[in-house]
Design a protein around this motif. Structure first.
Motif, PDB file in Angstrom:
ATOM      1  N   THR A  99       0.842  -1.213   0.000  1.00 38.04           N
ATOM      2  CA  THR A  99       0.000   0.000   0.000  1.00 38.04           C
ATOM      3  C   THR A  99       0.881   1.268   0.000  1.00 38.04           C
ATOM      4  O   THR A  99       2.068   1.223   0.346  1.00 38.04           O
ATOM      5  CB  THR A  99      -0.922   0.051   1.231  1.00 38.04           C
ATOM      6  N   GLU A 100       0.238   2.386  -0.328  1.00 35.48           N
ATOM      7  CA  GLU A 100       0.965   3.674  -0.331  1.00 35.48           C
ATOM      8  C   GLU A 100       1.532   3.949   1.059  1.00 35.48           C
ATOM      9  O   GLU A 100       2.668   4.402   1.190  1.00 35.48           O
ATOM     10  CB  GLU A 100       0.024   4.821  -0.731  1.00 35.48           C
ATOM     11  N   ASN A 101       0.751   3.671   2.104  1.00 31.52           N
ATOM     12  CA  ASN A 101       1.254   3.949   3.450  1.00 31.52           C
ATOM     13  C   ASN A 101       2.395   3.016   3.830  1.00 31.52           C
ATOM     14  O   ASN A 101       3.303   3.415   4.563  1.00 31.52           O
ATOM     15  CB  ASN A 101       0.126   3.874   4.473  1.00 31.52           C
ATOM     16  N   GLU A 102       2.374   1.786   3.343  1.00 32.00           N
ATOM     17  CA  GLU A 102       3.515   0.897   3.608  1.00 32.00           C
ATOM     18  C   GLU A 102       4.780   1.446   2.953  1.00 32.00           C
ATOM     19  O   GLU A 102       5.880   1.307   3.498  1.00 32.00           O
ATOM     20  CB  GLU A 102       3.202  -0.524   3.134  1.00 32.00           C
ATOM     21  N   LEU A 103       4.636   2.069   1.788  1.00 29.19           N
ATOM     22  CA  LEU A 103       5.809   2.707   1.157  1.00 29.19           C
ATOM     23  C   LEU A 103       6.285   3.870   2.016  1.00 29.19           C
ATOM     24  O   LEU A 103       7.487   4.032   2.272  1.00 29.19           O
ATOM     25  CB  LEU A 103       5.456   3.234  -0.242  1.00 29.19           C
ATOM     26  N   ILE A 104       5.321   4.688   2.463  1.00 29.17           N
ATOM     27  CA  ILE A 104       5.671   5.887   3.243  1.00 29.17           C
ATOM     28  C   ILE A 104       6.350   5.508   4.559  1.00 29.17           C
ATOM     29  O   ILE A 104       7.314   6.147   4.986  1.00 29.17           O
ATOM     30  CB  ILE A 104       4.403   6.730   3.504  1.00 29.17           C
ATOM     31  N   PHE A 105       5.888   4.422   5.202  1.00 29.49           N
ATOM     32  CA  PHE A 105       6.418   4.042   6.526  1.00 29.49           C
ATOM     33  C   PHE A 105       7.635   3.111   6.454  1.00 29.49           C
ATOM     34  O   PHE A 105       8.187   2.732   7.480  1.00 29.49           O
ATOM     35  CB  PHE A 105       5.325   3.375   7.368  1.00 29.49           C
ATOM     36  N   SER A 106       8.047   2.733   5.234  1.00 32.49           N
ATOM     37  CA  SER A 106       9.162   1.788   5.107  1.00 32.49           C
ATOM     38  C   SER A 106      10.512   2.503   5.231  1.00 32.49           C
ATOM     39  O   SER A 106      10.841   3.382   4.438  1.00 32.49           O
ATOM     40  CB  SER A 106       9.087   1.084   3.744  1.00 32.49           C
ATOM     41  N   LYS A 107      11.307   2.068   6.213  1.00 31.17           N
ATOM     42  CA  LYS A 107      12.645   2.658   6.391  1.00 31.17           C
ATOM     43  C   LYS A 107      13.521   2.328   5.178  1.00 31.17           C
ATOM     44  O   LYS A 107      14.346   3.117   4.745  1.00 31.17           O
ATOM     45  CB  LYS A 107      13.292   2.114   7.663  1.00 31.17           C
ATOM     46  N   LEU A 108      13.321   1.103   4.648  1.00 31.10           N
ATOM     47  CA  LEU A 108      14.109   0.649   3.496  1.00 31.10           C
ATOM     48  C   LEU A 108      13.846   1.543   2.287  1.00 31.10           C
ATOM     49  O   LEU A 108      14.767   1.980   1.597  1.00 31.10           O
ATOM     50  CB  LEU A 108      13.706  -0.799   3.183  1.00 31.10           C
ATOM     51  N   VAL A 109      12.575   1.840   2.028  1.00 30.91           N
ATOM     52  CA  VAL A 109      12.234   2.692   0.877  1.00 30.91           C
ATOM     53  C   VAL A 109      12.782   4.105   1.102  1.00 30.91           C
ATOM     54  O   VAL A 109      13.355   4.713   0.196  1.00 30.91           O
ATOM     55  CB  VAL A 109      10.706   2.709   0.628  1.00 30.91           C
ATOM     56  N   ALA A 110      12.633   4.618   2.337  1.00 34.47           N
ATOM     57  CA  ALA A 110      13.128   5.975   2.625  1.00 34.47           C
ATOM     58  C   ALA A 110      14.628   6.066   2.370  1.00 34.47           C
ATOM     59  O   ALA A 110      15.129   7.053   1.830  1.00 34.47           O
ATOM     60  CB  ALA A 110      12.808   6.350   4.066  1.00 34.47           C
ATOM     61  N   GLU A 111      15.336   4.999   2.743  1.00 32.64           N
ATOM     62  CA  GLU A 111      16.793   5.014   2.612  1.00 32.64           C
ATOM     63  C   GLU A 111      17.232   4.823   1.158  1.00 32.64           C
ATOM     64  O   GLU A 111      18.114   5.515   0.662  1.00 32.64           O
ATOM     65  CB  GLU A 111      17.355   3.878   3.484  1.00 32.64           C
ATOM     66  N   LYS A 112      16.594   3.870   0.466  1.00 36.37           N
ATOM     67  CA  LYS A 112      17.068   3.494  -0.881  1.00 36.37           C
ATOM     68  C   LYS A 112      16.395   4.296  -1.998  1.00 36.37           C
ATOM     69  O   LYS A 112      17.009   4.551  -3.028  1.00 36.37           O
ATOM     70  CB  LYS A 112      16.803   1.995  -1.144  1.00 36.37           C
ATOM     71  N   LEU A 113      15.112   4.618  -1.842  1.00 38.06           N
ATOM     72  CA  LEU A 113      14.356   5.263  -2.922  1.00 38.06           C
ATOM     73  C   LEU A 113      13.476   6.391  -2.368  1.00 38.06           C
ATOM     74  O   LEU A 113      12.255   6.294  -2.389  1.00 38.06           O
ATOM     75  CB  LEU A 113      13.458   4.240  -3.631  1.00 38.06           C
ATOM     76  N   PRO A 114      14.116   7.469  -1.880  1.00 33.66           N
ATOM     77  CA  PRO A 114      13.317   8.532  -1.263  1.00 33.66           C
ATOM     78  C   PRO A 114      12.244   9.100  -2.202  1.00 33.66           C
ATOM     79  O   PRO A 114      11.209   9.569  -1.742  1.00 33.66           O
ATOM     80  CB  PRO A 114      14.355   9.598  -0.887  1.00 33.66           C
ATOM     81  N   LEU A 115      12.465   9.028  -3.514  1.00 36.27           N
ATOM     82  CA  LEU A 115      11.476   9.551  -4.466  1.00 36.27           C
ATOM     83  C   LEU A 115      10.129   8.837  -4.318  1.00 36.27           C
ATOM     84  O   LEU A 115       9.064   9.436  -4.488  1.00 36.27           O
ATOM     85  CB  LEU A 115      12.007   9.399  -5.907  1.00 36.27           C
ATOM     86  N   LEU A 116      10.185   7.557  -3.982  1.00 36.44           N
ATOM     87  CA  LEU A 116       8.956   6.769  -3.857  1.00 36.44           C
ATOM     88  C   LEU A 116       8.140   7.219  -2.639  1.00 36.44           C
ATOM     89  O   LEU A 116       6.898   7.238  -2.678  1.00 36.44           O
ATOM     90  CB  LEU A 116       9.334   5.288  -3.729  1.00 36.44           C
ATOM     91  N   VAL A 117       8.829   7.606  -1.575  1.00 41.95           N
ATOM     92  CA  VAL A 117       8.131   8.132  -0.396  1.00 41.95           C
ATOM     93  C   VAL A 117       7.533   9.497  -0.741  1.00 41.95           C
ATOM     94  O   VAL A 117       6.375   9.795  -0.419  1.00 41.95           O
ATOM     95  CB  VAL A 117       9.096   8.259   0.807  1.00 41.95           C
ATOM     96  N   GLU A 118       8.337  10.302  -1.446  1.00 42.37           N
ATOM     97  CA  GLU A 118       7.883  11.650  -1.812  1.00 42.37           C
ATOM     98  C   GLU A 118       6.599  11.569  -2.644  1.00 42.37           C
ATOM     99  O   GLU A 118       5.649  12.324  -2.406  1.00 42.37           O
ATOM    100  CB  GLU A 118       8.998  12.350  -2.605  1.00 42.37           C
ATOM    101  N   VAL A 119       6.536  10.647  -3.610  1.00 38.72           N
ATOM    102  CA  VAL A 119       5.333  10.566  -4.455  1.00 38.72           C
ATOM    103  C   VAL A 119       4.160   9.997  -3.675  1.00 38.72           C
ATOM    104  O   VAL A 119       3.038  10.513  -3.760  1.00 38.72           O
ATOM    105  CB  VAL A 119       5.580   9.780  -5.759  1.00 38.72           C
TER     106      VAL A 119
END
Ligand SMILES: Cc1cc2nc3c(=O)[nH]c(=O)nc-3n(C[C@H](O)[C@H](O)[C@H](O)COP(=O)(O)OP(=O)(O)OC[C@H]3O[C@@H](n4cnc5c(N)ncnc54)[C@H](O)[C@@H]3O)c2cc1C
Length: 287
Positions: A77-97
């Protein structure tokens, strides 16, 4: 408000999903977060006889690093992307979108795979996937195939997905050091689709741009991959002149449809502005 009646299926494994798709053919629709499909069913724009709910299929969840890529299950889900430390670290653009998509309730349900598979030019993930050079894993009864984001979107609600196929995973290369990225979205209010938006990924070595990818949201029948705009940046510093030139080249490929968000000229001009903003922000994020 009232959808047509349908039969509901809740398979627990991918082979069951594929079998159900084979059994019910055109009458069946996959149900992910349901936040595009159910609104369409309530307005009777869609009336599938069978809904195949993907929520219990464990193979479609999870975020992991595999080699030099991040692998994201389609049902994330979108919120799982937002709350994922891994995504924040590796692909910050995905959290931003993801933070700019819809609202908190929708983000608890809407999935990255559904956002991409829906093929709506108003959705935000398609352009971001192009900018990040993502690859989609599509599985059917005949096996698995990989399709690049830049090859996936064929037209409005028309994608490379063929009958019987399920998107199982999104694979995104983890950007190397020296990469900056940003998503700039103009919208009338929170929870609205973009009037125009731009996704940008740039690589900068010793002050000079060595690679760039730019894609645009909601200014064409699909997300648009702005190859000339990106190519114009390579080999020089990303200064004001280079940014304005890239924005002009991106505007040249826009073919928006006039609607309540504005006419063609306004949307095209805003796409240029979004490219400029995203580029300035991406450069400031290079690390
Ligand atoms: C108020 C509101 C505001 C919104 N704002 C935005 C926004 O600003 N930006 C944005 O991008 N989106 C926005 N959305 C859309 C939302 O993010 C949706 O959730 C998303 O478009 C679809 O994802 P889903 O998981 O809900 O898919 P569903 O609605 O369940 O499915 C959408 C389509 O994709 C197909 N599908 C789903 N998963 C798969 C799969 N794994 N393989 C193959 N086909 C599949 C379904 O069969 C269906 O045809 C908004 C929605 C609402 C209700």
């Amino acid at each position: 408000m009232i959808p047509r009646s349908f039969e509901y299926h809740a398979p627990t494994a991918l082979p069951e999903v594929i079998a159900l798709l084979g059994q019910y053919g055109d009458e069946a629709k996959l149900l992910a977060g349901g936040h595009s499909l159910l609104p369409m069913m309530k307005l009777r724009f869609a009336g599938p006889g069978h809904l195949i709910d993907l929520r219990k299929v464990a193979e479609l969840k999870g975020i992991s690093v595999v080699g030099s890529e991040l692998h994201i299950g389609a049902m994330t889900t979108e919120n799982e992307l937002i709350f994922s430390k891994l995504v924040a670290e590796k692909l910050p653009l995905l959290v931003e979108v993801a933070r700019q998509i819809a609202d908190p309730q929708v983000r608890y349900k809407g999935t990255i795979g559904g956002d991409i598979s829906h093929g709506d030019p108003g959705n935000d993930h398609p352009a971001v996937m192009m900018a990040m050079d993502a690859t989609f894993v599509l599985v059917s009864a005949t096996g698995e195939r990989l399709v690049k984001a830049t090859e996936f979107f064929h037209g409005m609600y028309d994608t490379a997905l063929t009958p019987g196929e399920v998107m199982t995973q999104i694979r995104i290369p983890v950007p190397p050091a020296g990469t900056g990225s940003s998503y700039a979205k103009l919208k009338r209010k929170t929870g609205d689709y973009a009037t125009a938006a731009a996704a940008v990924v740039v690589q900068v070595q010793n002050g000079v741009c060595s690679a760039a990818r730019i894609a645009l949201t909601n200014v064409g029948p699909t997300a648009l991959f702005a190859t000339d705009a990106a190519a114009s940046l390579v080999g020089k510093p990303i200064d004001d002149a280079a940014i304005v030139q890239a924005a002009k080249l991106a505007m040249a490929i826009c073919e928006p449809v006039a609607d309540l968000r504005g006419d063609e000229a306004y949307k095209t001009a805003m796409a240029g502005q979004m490219v400029e903003r995203a580029l300035r922000s991406a450069v400031s994020h290079v690390k």
